[in-house]
Scaffold this active site. Structure first.
Site, PDB file in Angstrom:
ATOM      1  N   GLY A  82      -7.463   9.269   9.660  1.00 52.39           N
ATOM      2  CA  GLY A  82      -7.726   9.304  11.083  1.00 52.39           C
ATOM      3  C   GLY A  82      -8.715  10.356  11.533  1.00 52.39           C
ATOM      4  O   GLY A  82      -8.929  10.528  12.741  1.00 52.39           O
TER       5      GLY A  82
ATOM      6  N   LYS B 205       0.877  -1.167   0.000  1.00 54.11           N
ATOM      7  CA  LYS B 205       0.000   0.000   0.000  1.00 54.11           C
ATOM      8  C   LYS B 205       0.915   1.218   0.000  1.00 54.11           C
ATOM      9  O   LYS B 205       1.602   1.503   0.987  1.00 54.11           O
ATOM     10  CB  LYS B 205      -0.904   0.013   1.226  1.00 54.11           C
TER      11      LYS B 205
ATOM     12  N   ASN C  57      -8.783   1.842   9.711  1.00 54.07           N
ATOM     13  CA  ASN C  57      -8.037   1.463  10.909  1.00 54.07           C
ATOM     14  C   ASN C  57      -8.569   2.194  12.140  1.00 54.07           C
ATOM     15  O   ASN C  57      -9.136   1.590  13.053  1.00 54.07           O
ATOM     16  CB  ASN C  57      -6.553   1.755  10.712  1.00 54.07           C
ATOM     17  N   THR C  58      -8.441   3.515  12.139  1.00 56.74           N
ATOM     18  CA  THR C  58      -8.763   4.285  13.331  1.00 56.74           C
ATOM     19  C   THR C  58     -10.217   4.128  13.759  1.00 56.74           C
ATOM     20  O   THR C  58     -10.521   4.111  14.956  1.00 56.74           O
ATOM     21  CB  THR C  58      -8.443   5.774  13.100  1.00 56.74           C
TER      22      THR C  58
ATOM     23  N   ALA D 209      -9.238   5.706   4.244  1.00 54.64           N
ATOM     24  CA  ALA D 209      -8.978   6.840   5.142  1.00 54.64           C
ATOM     25  C   ALA D 209     -10.223   7.664   5.442  1.00 54.64           C
ATOM     26  O   ALA D 209     -11.048   7.920   4.571  1.00 54.64           O
ATOM     27  CB  ALA D 209      -7.886   7.761   4.591  1.00 54.64           C
ATOM     28  N   GLY D 210     -10.330   8.057   6.707  1.00 52.11           N
ATOM     29  CA  GLY D 210     -11.364   8.972   7.149  1.00 52.11           C
ATOM     30  C   GLY D 210     -12.658   8.337   7.604  1.00 52.11           C
ATOM     31  O   GLY D 210     -13.566   9.033   8.061  1.00 52.11           O
TER      32      GLY D 210
END
Length: 272
Positions: A171, A110, A219-220, A197-198
């Site tokens: 994040g 990635k 992830n976050t 993301a986001g």
């Protein structure tokens, strides 16, 4: 090909294939930011993901001496997707990708080349430069990018295996801020598109999949939830629901009401 009630072709539920690997789960999950490694393992299992991202530069952070994060991941269960998180130049990203491959992780990568430490948005020029070098070096490149359809097309022309437009800054948990640009990328792409993301909650995942994304990487949103394991379950369900909604094809939007019951003719009632 069969059609919907409005005459449009039905969407086909093809498997997700990237770099010769086939995935049943369309939820890709990261391994960072968890309070501890056991919680990470439980959340990954609850998500039913088959592909986990690992930041090459952070393999030894937060793990006991003499071990790396790889010691806590079941290689029989998960495909590892090493990433170049934290790299701000093409040269650094290329070097980091090669380190991940030499460590025996994967030829998958990635690719992230960041352009700003506050927003963590990608550097378009550095991303294109690194992508071209890694494709020539026979990596299977899944490339993090902005939601710019032009850059997405340029990356595809270079030969990346998948483009990964950001839903929002990394994040941030803001969700899908520009669905129109994501939709344009999806309409034009000939490679898988993973929204990356986001993402903050399950409805964000459902929206991305309803737009037609091939997968979502996050992830976050799981790691920093108050209950990461339960959130992982929610993200899994949302991914499946959003995919099914896209395959089904939503009804058209109307300005005025449309009665669900027949408004013409007479329905006979038994005994009349």
């Amino acid at each position: 090909m069969s059609s919907t009630s409005e005459g449009e072709p039905r969407r086909e539920d093809r498997p997700l294939v990237i770099g010769g690997r086939s995935f049943n789960s369309r939820l890709f999950v990261g391994t960072g930011k968890y309070d501890d490694l056991e919680l990470m393992r439980e959340a990954l299992e609850a998500s039913a993901t088959q592909c986990v991202t690992v930041a090459v530069r952070r393999l030894q952070l937060g793990v006991p001496a003499g071990k790396t994060l790889l010691d806590y991941l079941d290689r029989e269960r998960y495909t590892l997707l090493p990433n170049t998180a934290g790299c701000f130049t093409a040269e650094d990203a290329i070097r980091t990708a090669r380190l991940g491959r030499e460590a025996g992780m994967s030829e998958l990568v990635k690719l992230e080349v960041l352009g700003d430490p506050d927003t963590l948005l990608p550097d378009p020029r550095g991303t294109l430069e690194a992508a071209e070098a890694l494709v020539k070096d026979e990596f299977t490149v899944l490339c993090y990018t902005s939601d710019d359809p032009v850059v997405a097309r340029q990356l595809e022309e270079i030969g990346v295996a998948a483009v990964m437009p950001a839903g929002a800054p990394i994040g941030s948990g803001q969700g899908i801020l520009n669905p129109n640009n994501i939709r344009i990328i999806l309409e034009r792409a000939r490679v898988p598109v993973l929204v990356d993301a986001g993402v903050g909650t399950a409805s964000d995942v459902a929206l991305a999949m309803e737009l037609g994304a091939d997968a979502v990487l996050l992830n976050t949103g799981i790691a920093k939830a108050k209950d990461p394991v339960r959130m992982a379950m929610a993200m899994r369900a949302a991914c499946e629901a959003g995919r099914n909604a896209w395959l089904a094809g939503r009804m058209g939007k109307r300005l005025y009401a449309s009665a669900s019951s027949p408004t013409e003719g007479r329905i006979s009632i038994a005994g009349e």
